[in-house]
Design a protein around this motif. Structure first.
Motif, PDB file in Angstrom:
ATOM      1  N   GLU A  14      12.793  59.679 119.558  1.00 28.90           N
ATOM      2  CA  GLU A  14      14.020  60.334 119.967  1.00 28.90           C
ATOM      3  C   GLU A  14      13.953  61.849 119.837  1.00 28.90           C
ATOM      4  OE1 GLU A  14      13.678  58.228 117.514  1.00 28.90           O
ATOM      5  OE2 GLU A  14      14.688  58.867 115.678  1.00 28.90           O
ATOM      6  N   GLU A  15      12.928  62.387 119.201  1.00 30.27           N
ATOM      7  CA  GLU A  15      12.835  63.818 119.036  1.00 30.27           C
ATOM      8  C   GLU A  15      12.495  64.484 120.362  1.00 30.27           C
ATOM      9  OE1 GLU A  15      10.996  65.535 115.505  1.00 30.27           O
ATOM     10  OE2 GLU A  15      10.503  63.497 114.904  1.00 30.27           O
ATOM     11  N   LEU A  16      13.090  65.643 120.615  1.00 34.56           N
ATOM     12  CA  LEU A  16      12.792  66.412 121.802  1.00 34.56           C
ATOM     13  C   LEU A  16      11.427  67.084 121.659  1.00 34.56           C
ATOM     14  CD1 LEU A  16      16.270  68.092 122.437  1.00 34.56           C
ATOM     15  CD2 LEU A  16      15.304  66.095 123.590  1.00 34.56           C
ATOM     16  N   ARG A  17      10.809  67.349 122.787  1.00 36.63           N
ATOM     17  CA  ARG A  17       9.533  68.049 122.762  1.00 36.63           C
ATOM     18  C   ARG A  17       9.730  69.459 122.215  1.00 36.63           C
ATOM     19  NH1 ARG A  17       5.215  66.183 126.451  1.00 36.63           N
ATOM     20  NH2 ARG A  17       5.728  64.047 127.007  1.00 36.63           N
ATOM     21  N   SER A  18       8.825  69.861 121.351  1.00 40.46           N
ATOM     22  CA  SER A  18       8.896  71.177 120.738  1.00 40.46           C
ATOM     23  C   SER A  18       7.825  72.066 121.344  1.00 40.46           C
ATOM     24  CB  SER A  18       8.691  71.054 119.222  1.00 40.46           C
ATOM     25  OG  SER A  18       8.678  72.334 118.626  1.00 40.46           O
ATOM     26  N   PRO A  19       8.194  73.075 122.176  1.00 40.31           N
ATOM     27  CA  PRO A  19       7.184  73.887 122.865  1.00 40.31           C
ATOM     28  C   PRO A  19       6.436  74.811 121.904  1.00 40.31           C
ATOM     29  CG  PRO A  19       9.369  74.771 123.255  1.00 40.31           C
ATOM     30  CD  PRO A  19       9.565  73.473 122.512  1.00 40.31           C
ATOM     31  N   PHE A  20       5.274  75.264 122.340  1.00 39.87           N
ATOM     32  CA  PHE A  20       4.514  76.238 121.564  1.00 39.87           C
ATOM     33  C   PHE A  20       4.011  77.307 122.517  1.00 39.87           C
ATOM     34  CE2 PHE A  20       1.443  73.184 123.109  1.00 39.87           C
ATOM     35  CZ  PHE A  20       0.341  73.942 123.452  1.00 39.87           C
ATOM     36  N   SER A  21       3.594  78.426 121.960  1.00 37.85           N
ATOM     37  CA  SER A  21       3.088  79.532 122.764  1.00 37.85           C
ATOM     38  C   SER A  21       1.608  79.294 123.053  1.00 37.85           C
ATOM     39  CB  SER A  21       3.289  80.853 122.020  1.00 37.85           C
ATOM     40  OG  SER A  21       2.763  81.934 122.763  1.00 37.85           O
ATOM     41  N   TYR A  74      -7.059  60.059 138.319  1.00 37.45           N
ATOM     42  CA  TYR A  74      -6.958  61.331 137.609  1.00 37.45           C
ATOM     43  C   TYR A  74      -5.593  61.420 136.924  1.00 37.45           C
ATOM     44  CZ  TYR A  74     -10.449  62.492 141.248  1.00 37.45           C
ATOM     45  OH  TYR A  74     -11.515  62.486 142.100  1.00 37.45           O
ATOM     46  N   LYS A  75      -5.556  62.182 135.843  1.00 43.22           N
ATOM     47  CA  LYS A  75      -4.299  62.601 135.235  1.00 43.22           C
ATOM     48  C   LYS A  75      -4.349  64.123 135.113  1.00 43.22           C
ATOM     49  CE  LYS A  75      -2.011  58.767 134.472  1.00 43.22           C
ATOM     50  NZ  LYS A  75      -0.663  58.518 135.037  1.00 43.22           N
ATOM     51  N   PHE A  76      -3.273  64.777 135.557  1.00 41.81           N
ATOM     52  CA  PHE A  76      -3.200  66.231 135.565  1.00 41.81           C
ATOM     53  C   PHE A  76      -2.148  66.675 134.532  1.00 41.81           C
ATOM     54  CE2 PHE A  76      -3.834  64.765 140.031  1.00 41.81           C
ATOM     55  CZ  PHE A  76      -5.185  65.077 140.124  1.00 41.81           C
ATOM     56  N   PHE A  77      -2.553  67.511 133.592  1.00 46.45           N
ATOM     57  CA  PHE A  77      -1.659  67.906 132.515  1.00 46.45           C
ATOM     58  C   PHE A  77      -1.471  69.418 132.468  1.00 46.45           C
ATOM     59  CE2 PHE A  77      -3.174  63.759 130.962  1.00 46.45           C
ATOM     60  CZ  PHE A  77      -1.947  63.156 130.702  1.00 46.45           C
ATOM     61  N   HIS A  78      -0.198  69.810 132.509  1.00 45.99           N
ATOM     62  CA  HIS A  78       0.175  71.206 132.318  1.00 45.99           C
ATOM     63  C   HIS A  78       0.444  71.391 130.828  1.00 45.99           C
ATOM     64  CE1 HIS A  78       1.853  75.149 133.316  1.00 45.99           C
ATOM     65  NE2 HIS A  78       2.839  74.855 132.509  1.00 45.99           N
ATOM     66  N   ILE A  79      -0.350  72.212 130.180  1.00 49.23           N
ATOM     67  CA  ILE A  79      -0.257  72.362 128.731  1.00 49.23           C
ATOM     68  C   ILE A  79       0.928  73.258 128.358  1.00 49.23           C
ATOM     69  CG2 ILE A  79      -1.466  73.134 126.657  1.00 49.23           C
ATOM     70  CD1 ILE A  79      -2.636  70.636 128.019  1.00 49.23           C
ATOM     71  N   GLY A  80       1.656  72.824 127.354  1.00 47.69           N
ATOM     72  CA  GLY A  80       2.781  73.600 126.847  1.00 47.69           C
ATOM     73  C   GLY A  80       4.122  73.044 127.259  1.00 47.69           C
ATOM     74  N   PRO A  94      -1.310  73.898 118.481  1.00 48.49           N
ATOM     75  CA  PRO A  94      -1.206  73.584 117.049  1.00 48.49           C
ATOM     76  C   PRO A  94      -1.741  72.192 116.721  1.00 48.49           C
ATOM     77  CG  PRO A  94       0.924  73.327 118.103  1.00 48.49           C
ATOM     78  CD  PRO A  94      -0.005  73.838 119.168  1.00 48.49           C
ATOM     79  N   MET A  95      -2.439  72.101 115.599  1.00 51.88           N
ATOM     80  CA  MET A  95      -2.948  70.803 115.137  1.00 51.88           C
ATOM     81  C   MET A  95      -1.873  70.093 114.313  1.00 51.88           C
ATOM     82  SD  MET A  95      -6.974  71.510 114.253  1.00 51.88           S
ATOM     83  CE  MET A  95      -6.671  72.711 112.951  1.00 51.88           C
ATOM     84  N   LEU A  96      -1.947  68.763 114.347  1.00 48.22           N
ATOM     85  CA  LEU A  96      -0.930  67.951 113.676  1.00 48.22           C
ATOM     86  C   LEU A  96      -1.528  66.613 113.286  1.00 48.22           C
ATOM     87  CD1 LEU A  96       2.199  68.202 113.098  1.00 48.22           C
ATOM     88  CD2 LEU A  96       2.544  66.855 115.173  1.00 48.22           C
ATOM     89  N   LEU A 131      -1.799  63.462 125.243  1.00 40.79           N
ATOM     90  CA  LEU A 131      -1.107  64.432 126.094  1.00 40.79           C
ATOM     91  C   LEU A 131       0.098  63.808 126.783  1.00 40.79           C
ATOM     92  CD1 LEU A 131      -4.145  66.299 127.707  1.00 40.79           C
ATOM     93  CD2 LEU A 131      -2.654  67.112 125.872  1.00 40.79           C
ATOM     94  N   SER A 132       0.031  62.511 127.065  1.00 42.58           N
ATOM     95  CA  SER A 132       1.163  61.836 127.715  1.00 42.58           C
ATOM     96  C   SER A 132       2.339  61.618 126.774  1.00 42.58           C
ATOM     97  CB  SER A 132       0.719  60.474 128.260  1.00 42.58           C
ATOM     98  OG  SER A 132      -0.097  60.624 129.382  1.00 42.58           O
ATOM     99  N   GLY A 133       2.064  61.465 125.474  1.00 43.65           N
ATOM    100  CA  GLY A 133       3.129  61.033 124.580  1.00 43.65           C
ATOM    101  C   GLY A 133       3.544  61.966 123.485  1.00 43.65           C
ATOM    102  N   ALA A 134       2.760  62.991 123.181  1.00 47.20           N
ATOM    103  CA  ALA A 134       3.080  63.847 122.042  1.00 47.20           C
ATOM    104  C   ALA A 134       4.361  64.638 122.281  1.00 47.20           C
ATOM    105  CB  ALA A 134       1.926  64.807 121.767  1.00 47.20           C
ATOM    106  N   ARG A 135       5.192  64.751 121.256  1.00 45.47           N
ATOM    107  CA  ARG A 135       6.436  65.511 121.326  1.00 45.47           C
ATOM    108  C   ARG A 135       6.442  66.680 120.358  1.00 45.47           C
ATOM    109  NH1 ARG A 135      10.384  62.930 124.214  1.00 45.47           N
ATOM    110  NH2 ARG A 135       9.859  60.815 124.910  1.00 45.47           N
ATOM    111  N   LYS A 136       5.416  66.769 119.534  1.00 40.89           N
ATOM    112  CA  LYS A 136       5.239  67.913 118.648  1.00 40.89           C
ATOM    113  C   LYS A 136       3.781  68.339 118.715  1.00 40.89           C
ATOM    114  CE  LYS A 136       8.762  67.132 115.063  1.00 40.89           C
ATOM    115  NZ  LYS A 136       8.969  66.883 113.612  1.00 40.89           N
ATOM    116  N   GLY A 137       3.515  69.523 118.228  1.00 48.00           N
ATOM    117  CA  GLY A 137       2.134  70.000 118.217  1.00 48.00           C
ATOM    118  C   GLY A 137       1.645  70.281 119.627  1.00 48.00           C
TER     119      GLY A 137
END
Length: 285
Positions: A120-127, A278-284, A169-171, A201-207
């Motif tokens: 239920e946590e929202l994704r936390s963006p990083f720089s 293929y899976k295409f991922f936009h980081i951040g 960020p590592m987690l 990359l598909s499921g992480a909501r932090k880090g």
């Protein structure tokens, strides 16, 4: 000694076989279909391991390829180092193979990470510093940073290093099945296994978080592409976007088969099949 050297040089001259010519033809055909031209090509063949029984020899060697590509008003250099082997009987090449991608065995490849975040946590963006991630990818595309372990199948380890260089960020340290991290003597599955990173990359909501794109041309330098060569649901390979061609299509760097500014679709790969996914991922995010 001179006679032995001449004999070996003659063998090496004929290692560039019809199979390799076909592989290069497919690569060049891809450039032509995209409206590009190969203006200059250089190749180097170097043996690095040889087993001899009388006059029978098993030879492992590398082909280093450098292609200068004219792409409309742009130009770029594609580079790659490809693994080959052959069986030489007397002075005749009996069997030869070129391997452009080396994949993990299924028992090691099907590692899906667990997530330490609550759903239920929202994704936390990083720089994310894309320029620094790409700079790292360019610096180490054909060598290995001694600060990290070098894996036999190194593609995802290399991509993780690029992401880390960009500030991801590592987690989840010390639990290999959770999070995304590296601590020197240990690391998460998602750090080094293509299938694990794809699902992380598909499921992480932090880090380290990412959002999925529907098309490759939606990606930017610093973004990630994951490859399922067989289309069987098991992802085998990972690359990082470092540039885009004149049509806005990604050019990628990778390890295991070390390559630089290679067209993203990998249709020239020996691992390619018509079922590729293929899976295409936009980081951040």
């Amino acid at each position: 000694m001179n006679a032995i050297r001449r004999y070996w040089e003659d063998i090496m001259e004929r290692l560039f076989t019809q199979e390799e010519e076909l592989w290069l033809y497919r690569k060049v055909q891809g450039f032509t279909e995209r409206g590009q031209q190969v203006k200059r090509a250089t190749f180097a063949i170097r043996p690095y391991h040889r087993v001899t029984y009388d006059r029978d020899q098993y030879v492992d060697y590398l082909i280093s390829v450098h292609l200068y590509i004219k792409d409309g008003l742009k130009s770029y250099l594609e580079e790659g180092v490809y693994s080959c082997c052959c069986y030489v009987q007397g002075d005749e090449i009996i069997e030869q193979t070129t391997l452009t991608e080396k994949l993990l065995s299924p028992s090691k490849a099907n590692l899906t990470p667990q997530f330490i975040e609550k759903e239920e946590e929202l994704r936390s963006p990083f720089s994310y510093d894309r320029r620094e991630a790409v700079r790292y990818a360019e610096q180490w595309w054909d060598s290995y940073n001694p600060a990290y372990k070098h894996f036999d199948v190194d593609c995802t380890n290399y991509i993780s290093q690029c992401l880390r260089a960009g500030g991801a960020p590592m987690l989840g340290q010390h639990n290999r099945s959770k999070g995304w991290w590296y601590s020197g003597k240990s690391w998460s599955y998602s750090w080094a296994v293509a299938h694990s990173l794809r699902w992380y990359l598909s499921g992480a909501r932090k880090g380290l978080i990412a959002s999925e794109a529907s098309e490759a041309n939606q990606l930017s330098p610093g973004d990630i592409i994951c490859y399922d060569f067989q289309g069987d649901g098991r992802f085998d390979h990972t690359t990082i976007v470092v540039n885009k061609d004149s049509q806005g299509e990604p050019l990628v760097n990778a390890h295991t088969t070390n390559s630089r500014q290679r067209f993203w679709a990998y249709t020239d790969s020996t691992a390619y099949t018509p079922n590729i996914q293929y899976k295409f991922f936009h980081i951040g995010g």
